[in-house]
Motif scaffolding. Structure first.
Motif, PDB file in Angstrom:
ATOM      1  N   THR A  53       0.802  -1.227   0.000  1.00  0.00           N
ATOM      2  CA  THR A  53       0.000   0.000   0.000  1.00  0.00           C
ATOM      3  C   THR A  53       0.836   1.280   0.000  1.00  0.00           C
ATOM      4  O   THR A  53       0.380   2.306  -0.511  1.00  0.00           O
ATOM      5  CB  THR A  53      -0.949   0.026   1.206  1.00  0.00           C
ATOM      6  OG1 THR A  53      -0.197  -0.146   2.417  1.00  0.00           O
ATOM      7  CG2 THR A  53      -1.997  -1.061   1.088  1.00  0.00           C
ATOM      8  N   VAL A  54       2.038   1.237   0.566  1.00  0.00           N
ATOM      9  CA  VAL A  54       2.867   2.452   0.573  1.00  0.00           C
ATOM     10  C   VAL A  54       3.195   2.913  -0.849  1.00  0.00           C
ATOM     11  O   VAL A  54       2.997   4.095  -1.188  1.00  0.00           O
ATOM     12  CB  VAL A  54       4.150   2.243   1.408  1.00  0.00           C
ATOM     13  CG1 VAL A  54       5.105   3.433   1.233  1.00  0.00           C
ATOM     14  CG2 VAL A  54       3.808   2.076   2.882  1.00  0.00           C
ATOM     15  N   PRO A  55       3.676   2.028  -1.747  1.00  0.00           N
ATOM     16  CA  PRO A  55       3.895   2.466  -3.141  1.00  0.00           C
ATOM     17  C   PRO A  55       2.589   2.891  -3.827  1.00  0.00           C
ATOM     18  O   PRO A  55       2.599   3.801  -4.670  1.00  0.00           O
ATOM     19  CB  PRO A  55       4.495   1.229  -3.813  1.00  0.00           C
ATOM     20  CG  PRO A  55       5.068   0.421  -2.712  1.00  0.00           C
ATOM     21  CD  PRO A  55       4.152   0.647  -1.550  1.00  0.00           C
ATOM     22  N   LEU A  56       1.465   2.219  -3.468  1.00  0.00           N
ATOM     23  CA  LEU A  56       0.178   2.590  -4.064  1.00  0.00           C
ATOM     24  C   LEU A  56      -0.207   4.011  -3.682  1.00  0.00           C
ATOM     25  O   LEU A  56      -0.651   4.797  -4.524  1.00  0.00           O
ATOM     26  CB  LEU A  56      -0.899   1.603  -3.610  1.00  0.00           C
ATOM     27  CG  LEU A  56      -2.321   1.881  -4.094  1.00  0.00           C
ATOM     28  CD1 LEU A  56      -2.389   1.813  -5.623  1.00  0.00           C
ATOM     29  CD2 LEU A  56      -3.308   0.901  -3.469  1.00  0.00           C
ATOM     30  N   MET A  57      -0.051   4.353  -2.411  1.00  0.00           N
ATOM     31  CA  MET A  57      -0.341   5.718  -1.963  1.00  0.00           C
ATOM     32  C   MET A  57       0.530   6.725  -2.704  1.00  0.00           C
ATOM     33  O   MET A  57       0.067   7.791  -3.120  1.00  0.00           O
ATOM     34  CB  MET A  57      -0.097   5.847  -0.453  1.00  0.00           C
ATOM     35  CG  MET A  57      -1.001   5.015   0.444  1.00  0.00           C
ATOM     36  SD  MET A  57      -2.752   5.470   0.401  1.00  0.00           S
ATOM     37  CE  MET A  57      -3.402   4.127  -0.598  1.00  0.00           C
TER      38      MET A  57
END
Length: 295
Positions: A53-57
């Protein structure tokens, strides 16, 4: 002095991770007298959630720390589902049945992660881009101080929640007398589910603190952290929320200072040896009571 202060900050940071994990153990044990050995694996779930989720954000232009909210939701969902599907049906069938079920759930989560993610460690992208904090000639990592602050604030808020809110009072009442709690209108099943939800949410915050400081995660992360948190809970007094906090912080400090100043290759043995000493000298832990009637 620089090495001492850096070790102190690292020890408190690591201890906060242990304390947040130990709180999940001790809250569940305080209410239903069950050692949820799958709790450490909730941290592993939170870590892999942050990995994706960090790269997605970042790609969506959303501040990366918002990934923590998703991790909390995922961990709470997994924790509550585990309680409803695996633990609730065996409630009342004896402590040994519950213990075996918890160990089985831990193995299921670990092997599921092994199938889904493999054995290769994954590096989680940095969520915080903070400069070092300088005090004179002493420089400490900003992210370490931030995660330490988050851990301490979270633990204090939990204490206030348990002491001051109606749900918290119910959580303290249920282990004292479950039958009487039911008679005065407390929904025991609801209290247990909320306890699992809170503990799982704390696991997500602990996973954030872990990946911020140590970056790498793998499917075996849960059992390693879970065992250390279990030692912390025993050290502080299993079933005691302040005990879990103090035990976790003490364990983190002991581990770091032993690694830095004494026996770097023996810190793991000393950590688990500490558990044996505590069980021999003070089985109830630092803040535990012999009857362990606490939340």
């Amino acid at each position: 002095m620089l090495l001492f202060l850096q070790s102190l900050a690292n020890g408190l940071n690591l201890g906060s991770i242990y304390a947040l994990t130990a709180l999940g153990y001790t809250m569940v044990y305080g209410i239903i007298r069950m050692l949820n050995f799958a709790h450490g694996d909730f941290i592993m779930v939170g870590g892999f959630t942050l990995f994706y989720t960090v790269p997605l954000m970042d790609s969506l232009g959303i501040p990366k720390p918002f990934a923590i909210i998703i991790a909390v939701i995922v961990c709470v969902t997994v924790g509550v589902a585990t309680e409803q599907i695996a633990y609730k049906p065996v409630r009342g069938h004896g402590s040994m049945t519950a213990l075996i079920t918890a160990l089985g759930m831990s193995l299921i989560l670990e092997n599921l992660a092994l199938v889904l993610f493999g054995t290769t460690p994954r590096n989680v992208a940095a969520m915080f881009d903070l400069p070092n904090i300088t005090f004179g000639s002493i420089s400490l990592p900003g992210k370490t101080l931030l995660t330490l602050g988050i851990g301490i604030v979270t633990m204090v808020l939990l204490m206030i929640f348990v002491q001051k809110t109606s749900i918290g009072k119910s959580m303290r009442a249920v282990p004292e007398d479950r039958t009487a709690s039911t008679l005065v209108g407390i929904n025991v099943d609801r209290v247990i589910t909320i306890t699992f939800a809170i503990g799982s949410g704390l696991a997500a915050i602990a996973s954030m603190m872990y990946v911020t400081s140590y970056v790498s995660i793998k499917n075996e992360l849960g059992i390693a952290l879970g065992l250390k948190a279990f030692v912390a809970a025993i050290l502080g007094g299993i079933g005691s929320i302040p005990g879990a906090m103090i035990g976790g912080l003490l364990l983190g400090l002991i581990e770091i200072f032993v690694k830095v100043y004494l026996f770097p290759a023996w810190y793991e043995a000393i950590t688990y040896g500490l558990l044996i000493v505590v069980l021999l000298v003070r089985p109830a832990g630092l803040l535990g009571r012999k009857d362990n009637e606490k939340v």
